[in-house]
Design a protein around this motif. Structure first.
Motif, short mmCIF file in Angstrom:
data_model
loop_
_atom_site.label_atom_id
_atom_site.label_comp_id
_atom_site.label_asym_id
_atom_site.label_seq_id
_atom_site.Cartn_x
_atom_site.Cartn_y
_atom_site.Cartn_z
N GLU A 191 0.92 -1.22 0.02
CA GLU A 191 -0.17 -0.13 -0.17
C GLU A 191 0.74 1.32 -0.12
O GLU A 191 0.55 2.18 -0.65
N LEU B 283 -0.89 -0.63 12.87
CA LEU B 283 -0.01 -1.46 12.12
C LEU B 283 0.58 -2.48 13.05
O LEU B 283 1.14 -2.00 14.10
N HIS C 72 -6.19 -7.17 7.66
CA HIS C 72 -5.31 -6.71 8.80
C HIS C 72 -3.94 -5.91 8.12
O HIS C 72 -3.52 -6.35 7.01
N HIS C 73 -3.51 -4.76 8.74
CA HIS C 73 -2.48 -3.95 8.25
C HIS C 73 -1.19 -4.26 8.93
O HIS C 73 -1.10 -4.59 10.30
N TYR C 74 -0.11 -4.60 8.29
CA TYR C 74 1.15 -5.05 8.76
C TYR C 74 2.14 -3.92 8.09
O TYR C 74 2.14 -3.32 6.99
N VAL D 186 4.08 -1.30 3.76
CA VAL D 186 2.86 -1.32 4.44
C VAL D 186 1.90 -2.18 3.48
O VAL D 186 1.84 -2.13 2.08
N VAL D 187 1.39 -3.46 4.17
CA VAL D 187 0.67 -4.22 3.54
C VAL D 187 -0.56 -4.61 4.37
O VAL D 187 -0.75 -4.34 5.49
N GLU D 188 -1.56 -5.11 3.64
CA GLU D 188 -2.96 -5.61 4.15
C GLU D 188 -3.04 -7.26 3.71
O GLU D 188 -2.88 -7.48 2.64
N ARG E 225 -4.54 4.26 11.65
CA ARG E 225 -4.71 3.00 11.63
C ARG E 225 -3.63 2.29 12.53
O ARG E 225 -2.22 2.79 12.57
#
Length: 147
Positions: A23, A52, A83-85, A77-79, A50
């Motif tokens: 993202e 993370l 869930h966002h990581y 940043v990935v989803e 958000r």
């Protein structure tokens, strides 16, 4: 069809992440520890309201621990499944086109890299290891059982 790849460095190794899954690339400046979390979870951070979950990619691959003592760390940043990581990386270089489909790696890379590898892809910058983002987030199988 051309796949875009984000070139990043993890544990000093240049790798490719599928750019469609990323993202944004951010600088994290604060990590809140999470008691009793798997060791590859570096903590929590906030980005634009958000939360993370921050993943230490080096620890996820079994390559040691990222030094977060200096404060600011670069992260992708990935989803995954809503869930966002934030995946801590050494650096981010560029976005490039994949010139080939992933092909199997024909060399021993170590358990962590082998678990997270989707294969080698050709780019204008040469061959790069394509990394499975979900495998980085999941961590080592023994940590998954302990969590």
């Amino acid at each position: 069809m051309t796949q875009l790849l984000l070139i990043a460095s993890i544990a000093g190794c240049r790798v490719a992440l599928p750019a469609a899954a990323v993202e944004s690339v951010v600088e994290l400046d604060a990590l809140i520890p999470v008691p009793r979390s798997p060791s590859h979870v570096a903590g929590l951070s906030a980005l634009r309201s958000r939360v993370l979950t921050v993943i230490d990619t080096m620890r996820s691959l079994g390559l040691g621990e990222t030094d977060c003592s200096d404060g600011i760390r670069e992260a992708a940043v990935v989803e995954i499944d809503g869930h966002h990581y934030a995946l801590i990386v050494d650096s981010v270089e560029d976005v490039v086109d994949a010139l080939s489909e992933p092909t199997p790696v024909r060399a021993a890379m170590g358990e962590g890299w082998e678990r997270a590898s989707l294969g080698m892809v050709e780019t204008d910058d040469g061959p790069l290891l394509l990394v499975d983002i979900a495998a980085l987030v999941a961590g080592a199988p023994d940590e998954q059982r302990a969590a």
